[in-house]
Design a protein around this motif. Structure first.
Motif, short mmCIF file in Angstrom:
data_model
loop_
_atom_site.label_atom_id
_atom_site.label_comp_id
_atom_site.label_asym_id
_atom_site.label_seq_id
_atom_site.Cartn_x
_atom_site.Cartn_y
_atom_site.Cartn_z
N SER A 153 11.58 -54.31 12.21
CA SER A 153 11.97 -54.67 10.42
C SER A 153 11.30 -54.26 9.94
O SER A 153 11.77 -53.65 8.99
N ALA A 154 10.37 -53.96 9.84
CA ALA A 154 9.47 -53.42 9.47
C ALA A 154 9.36 -51.66 9.02
O ALA A 154 10.00 -51.10 7.65
N GLU A 155 9.60 -51.71 10.21
CA GLU A 155 10.22 -49.47 10.19
C GLU A 155 11.42 -49.87 9.92
O GLU A 155 11.99 -48.59 9.02
N ALA A 156 12.61 -50.45 10.05
CA ALA A 156 13.87 -50.19 9.39
C ALA A 156 14.05 -50.64 7.73
O ALA A 156 14.85 -50.04 7.90
N ILE A 161 -2.41 -59.33 10.98
CA ILE A 161 -2.24 -59.16 11.66
C ILE A 161 -2.44 -57.62 13.01
O ILE A 161 -3.25 -57.59 14.12
N GLU A 162 -2.16 -57.49 12.19
CA GLU A 162 -1.37 -56.01 12.28
C GLU A 162 -2.70 -54.57 12.69
O GLU A 162 -3.44 -53.95 14.19
N GLU A 163 -3.36 -54.69 11.86
CA GLU A 163 -4.77 -53.65 11.98
C GLU A 163 -5.82 -54.30 11.94
O GLU A 163 -6.88 -54.12 13.15
N ASP A 164 -5.92 -55.74 11.42
CA ASP A 164 -7.33 -56.62 11.92
C ASP A 164 -7.62 -57.26 13.21
O ASP A 164 -8.30 -57.87 13.64
N LEU A 194 8.36 -37.68 7.13
CA LEU A 194 6.56 -36.88 7.58
C LEU A 194 6.51 -39.23 7.41
O LEU A 194 4.94 -39.26 8.44
N GLY A 195 6.63 -39.41 6.58
CA GLY A 195 5.52 -40.81 6.64
C GLY A 195 5.81 -41.65 8.02
O GLY A 195 4.48 -42.07 8.49
N ALA A 196 6.91 -41.59 8.63
CA ALA A 196 7.04 -42.31 10.06
C ALA A 196 6.32 -41.43 11.12
O ALA A 196 6.62 -42.38 11.57
N LEU A 197 6.79 -39.95 10.30
CA LEU A 197 5.88 -39.14 12.00
C LEU A 197 4.28 -40.26 12.16
O LEU A 197 3.41 -39.56 13.04
N ILE A 198 3.58 -39.67 11.10
CA ILE A 198 2.11 -40.64 11.03
C ILE A 198 1.52 -42.36 11.22
O ILE A 198 0.36 -42.50 11.48
N PHE A 199 2.79 -42.57 10.53
CA PHE A 199 2.08 -44.07 10.72
C PHE A 199 2.16 -44.59 12.17
O PHE A 199 2.80 -45.20 12.84
N PRO A 200 0.80 -45.48 12.14
CA PRO A 200 0.67 -45.70 13.82
C PRO A 200 0.91 -47.63 13.61
O PRO A 200 1.38 -47.84 14.61
N SER A 201 0.98 -48.16 12.75
CA SER A 201 1.76 -49.77 12.29
C SER A 201 2.44 -50.39 11.17
O SER A 201 2.93 -49.78 10.58
N SER A 202 3.03 -51.28 12.18
CA SER A 202 4.37 -51.90 11.25
C SER A 202 3.32 -51.74 9.67
O SER A 202 4.04 -52.24 8.81
N TYR A 203 2.21 -52.15 9.71
CA TYR A 203 1.41 -52.60 8.46
C TYR A 203 1.89 -51.48 6.97
O TYR A 203 2.08 -51.42 6.25
N PHE A 204 1.16 -50.32 8.28
CA PHE A 204 2.23 -49.22 7.80
C PHE A 204 3.02 -48.84 6.59
O PHE A 204 3.26 -48.08 5.53
N TYR A 205 4.22 -49.22 7.49
CA TYR A 205 5.48 -49.06 7.48
C TYR A 205 5.11 -50.34 6.15
O TYR A 205 6.56 -50.07 5.61
N ARG A 206 5.39 -51.20 6.17
CA ARG A 206 5.29 -52.15 4.86
C ARG A 206 4.35 -51.63 3.79
O ARG A 206 5.43 -51.96 2.41
N VAL A 207 4.11 -50.99 3.75
CA VAL A 207 3.05 -50.52 2.33
C VAL A 207 4.13 -48.98 1.75
O VAL A 207 4.62 -49.38 0.78
N GLY A 208 4.56 -48.64 3.34
CA GLY A 208 5.47 -47.59 2.92
C GLY A 208 7.06 -48.00 2.06
O GLY A 208 6.94 -47.19 0.84
N THR A 209 7.06 -49.03 2.73
CA THR A 209 8.51 -49.14 2.51
C THR A 209 8.39 -49.40 0.52
O THR A 209 9.25 -49.72 -0.36
N LEU A 210 7.10 -50.85 0.74
CA LEU A 210 6.69 -51.09 -0.58
C LEU A 210 6.60 -49.97 -2.04
O LEU A 210 6.88 -49.46 -2.75
#
Lengths: 380, 343
Positions: free
Chosen positions: B185-188, A88-91, B45-61
């Motif tokens: 919510s992904a960021e939270a 959804i977000e990247e692609d 640092l992660g939060a600073l460079i993450f461009p989208s919720s997808y990155f936050y999602r992977v970061g959360t995991l």
């Protein structure tokens, strides 16, 4: 400034991990191509890849190319959710097909409401579409319908007393529950209820128990994988005379191979995919079924499975909706999808409505009987 | 630690004591706090460079896995006990958080209950099975994990069976909303998971430096030697087992809430193995090993999707090479290398 640069670097990395953004319409998919549910995801992925290629060779949708972004979630709900976020977000896909299993589907589902992207699941369970979620659709019939279809055939033979022997895996457990649930409204009575483990190699005791139940008239085996083949062999060895019904879960040539001669006379509900040449000339499903089988055999040199058929239908429903919407706006695609009427797929004929996001009725199932190691439709 | 300090010098005057603790005071912040700060910086640092919720999602995991693997570090890295059943505790935390709200118990309480339940189970089971060691312990914990997994997948009325169940309830977003912050919510969840991992790491590091932690490491080297030094080996092992179970359960509860859906596979054998693999790959002796292991095994598959067909080969290759070339895991290897260069 630096923050922007870093963000650009990260998105460059994201681009590297994604695919080049040449195509006009992006469709996403997260399937269990590997892992424990690969038997579902593998034919589904192959089908989608084949269909996209075919579609683009024929000029795409309304003249625009389609690109498929496909991820392998290995049937892990956790990964599936991550991939759905990524799609959804990247692609930035306009719609997502996938969720080979109920678990992955349910883990992904909430995202599509948040982002307003249509999603067509390829998993079986009722919970996916009941209660209806605005952006979630599915193509396979439910196990509830399989039970109803089997029970309808049993009652049409003048029988009412049924014994269940169910596998304890996800498929068997879920279908058993649905069968118990619809038994009364279908006019049958469950008089015996046995179960077996996924790797059990002998079900004679359970079958003996069922056979010795008072008034038993038919046996139904909700199960998946090798269990039903063992049940079928044991059933033949015991020489039981009440009819045995298998589920749509084993509706494949593989099952006949596993069960051997014991399979003769077994009945089960299945999609028309198993009987392409025995479909009536005026059957609306005849064309899609034969097209699909021919294309799949040419592309991969093997017969398509029922599961690949779910993906075939999902893709055609989606393409049809995008064509009718005349737009690539996800919400408009969703609206068009919900307005789908009488689209003949290989699994059944789909008519969606705001209350029904599966769009199939019992006619999607054909009751087949195994005869001389082949499939024969039972006249209704 | 404070207790020890006073027993050595109960009658010293304040001035002398000050002089004595001087070297300790030079380190303004203790190791636990330092670890917390390092983790906090990494989270930020992660939060600073993450461009989208997808990155936050992977970061959360990554953070959730780090938290769970920190528990494995306590057990495997500190004491040297192998558990192949920790996914079971993970799943108890997750399922309690999913099930109890259906009976009217609010999510935070459900989470606590799940963590407590996992701890109690670890306590009850720990004593008898921790008498075993090596392979035998691995098999016993594996059995425990399998039992939990079986209950989760068979008791469909409670757990939804093999198809899993929806986790209704708390969203981390609302937590931030209460203090006036509007986050996706992904960021939270990213912040919550990162914070939890940082706290978990700080506690684990503090534990390592405490008398109980030293006792655990003594057991790691030799049961007999530790016992001869007056360490209650059975008690210490059981304590480490419970602590690591608590870590897994907290991580499980967080994952359940962040995902909103769980299946019995969270408690499956493969998940147990994954947790141990993360610890061993990163280096089981330190919490930074947990972080590096979790980061690699969570984020790398996402990067490798371009070579989808070779993903497993590349992952497997990296692990085999790490284990051959860096036996103690990545972090200890790099630390060694650094130290050798300096000297």
């Amino acid at each position: 400034m630096t923050r922007q640069a870093v963000a650009a670097g990260v998105s460059a990395l994201a681009l590297l991990t994604g695919a080049p953004a040449l195509a006009e319409i992006k469709i996403g998919a997260s399937l269990a191509v590997t892992g424990p549910a690969a038997f579902l995801g593998d034919p589904e992925a192959k089908t989608l890849e084949m269909l996209v290629e075919e579609l683009n060779a024929n000029g795409g949708i309304n003249g625009e190319e389609v690109e498929l972004v496909l991820y392998d979630d290995g049937a892990d709900p956790n990964k599936a959710r991550t991939f759905a976020t990524r799609l959804i977000e990247e692609d930035e896909v306009v719609a997502v097909i996938g969720g080979s299993s109920t678990g992955t589907t349910m883990a992904m589902a909430p995202l599509f409401a948040d982002y307003e992207i249509p999603f067509i699941s390829l998993a079986g369970a009722v919970v996916i579409i009941d209660p209806v979620q605005e952006f979630v659709f599915k193509t396979p019939h439910t196990d509830r319908m399989a039970c109803e279809k089997i029970f309808a055939d049993i009652t049409s033979r003048g029988m009412t007393k049924v014994g269940l022997i169910s596998g304890t895996g996800g498929f068997g457990a879920s279908m058993r529950e649905q069968c118990l649930d619809v038994a009364e409204s279908s006019g049958v009575e469950i008089v015996a209820d046995e179960s077996y483990g996924g790797s059990d190699s002998d079900m004679t005791p359970q079958l003996t128990n069922i056979a010795s139940t008072d008034g038993i008239e038919a046996i139904v085996n909700p199960g998946f994988g090798q269990g039903p083949a063992v049940v079928t062999r044991n059933y033949a060895q015991l020489g039981l005379d009440m009819p045995l019904y298998q589920s749509h879960g084993v509706a494949s040539d593989e099952f006949i191979k596993l069960a051997g001669d014991a399979a003769n006379g077994i009945r089960l509900p299945a999609t028309p995919l198993l009987i392409p040449d025995q479909l009536a000339e005026d059957d609306v499903q005849r064309q899609p079924v034969q097209d699909y089988i021919a294309a799949y055999e040419e592309a991969y040199g093997e017969k398509p499975s029922t599961f690949g058929g779910y993906a075939y239908d999902a893709f055609h429903l989606l393409v049809d909706a995008i064509e009718r919407a005349g737009s690539t706006d996800p919400v408009e695609i969703r609206d068009a999808l919900e307005a789908t009427e009488e689209l003949a797929g290989v699994t059944g004929v789909y008519t969606f409505s705001p209350e029904d996001h599966m769009g199939l009725d019992l006619s999607a199932f054909r009751i087949l009987e195994i005869e001389d190691g082949g499939w024969k439709p039972v006249e209704e | 630690m404070a207790g020890q300090g006073t027993t050595t010098a109960p009658q010293e005057s304040g001035r002398e004591m000050q002089a004595r603790t001087e070297p300790a005071r030079r380190r303004v912040i203790g190791p636990g706090l330092r670890t917390f700060l390092i983790f906090a910086v990494l989270v930020g640092l992660g939060a600073l460079i993450f461009p989208s919720s997808y990155f936050y999602r992977v970061g959360t995991l990554v953070w959730i896995n780090t938290l769970a693997v920190t528990g494995i570090v306590v057990l495997l890295g500190y004491v040297g006990l192998v558990s192949l059943g920790h996914a079971g505790f993970f799943a108890i935390g997750a399922y309690a958080t999913a099930i109890l709200p259906n009976y009217g118990i609010p999510s935070p309480l459900a989470m606590l209950a799940g963590v407590a339940l996992a701890g109690l189970l670890a306590l009850a089971v720990g004593r008898p099975i921790l008498k075993l060691s090596g392979y035998y312990l691995a098999i016993a914990t594996l059995g425990l994990g399998m039992l939990i997994w079986m209950v989760l997948s068979k008791e469909a009325w409670l757990t939804g069976g093999p198809d899993g169940m929806v986790v209704s309830g708390m969203n981390a977003r609302n937590l931030f909303k209460m203090v006036g912050l509007k986050l996706k919510s992904a960021e939270a969840w990213y912040w919550v998971a990162g914070f939890a991992a940082a706290i978990g790491a700080a506690i684990a590091v503090n534990l390592a430096g405490s008398p109980s932690g030293r006792a655990l490491r003594a057991i790691h080297d030799s049961d007999v030697a530790a016992r001869s030094l007056g360490v209650d080996v059975a008690k210490a092992k059981s304590r480490a087992f419970v602590i690591s179970a608590l870590y897994a359960a907290v991580a499980g509860a967080l994952l359940a809430l962040a995902n909103g859906y769980i299946t019995p596979e969270t408690g499956g054998f493969m998940h147990s193995v994954e947790m141990v693999t993360m610890a061993v790959l990163g280096g089981a002796s330190s919490v930074f090993g947990a972080l590096v292991g979790a980061l690699i095994l969570t984020a790398l598959p996402q990067v490798l999707t371009v070579f989808a067909d070779y993903e497993h080969m590349v992952l497997g290759g990296i692990m085999v090479l790490t284990m051959i070339a860096m036996r103690r895991g990545l972090v200890p290897f790099i630390v060694d290398l650094w130290n050798r260069r300096k000297s």
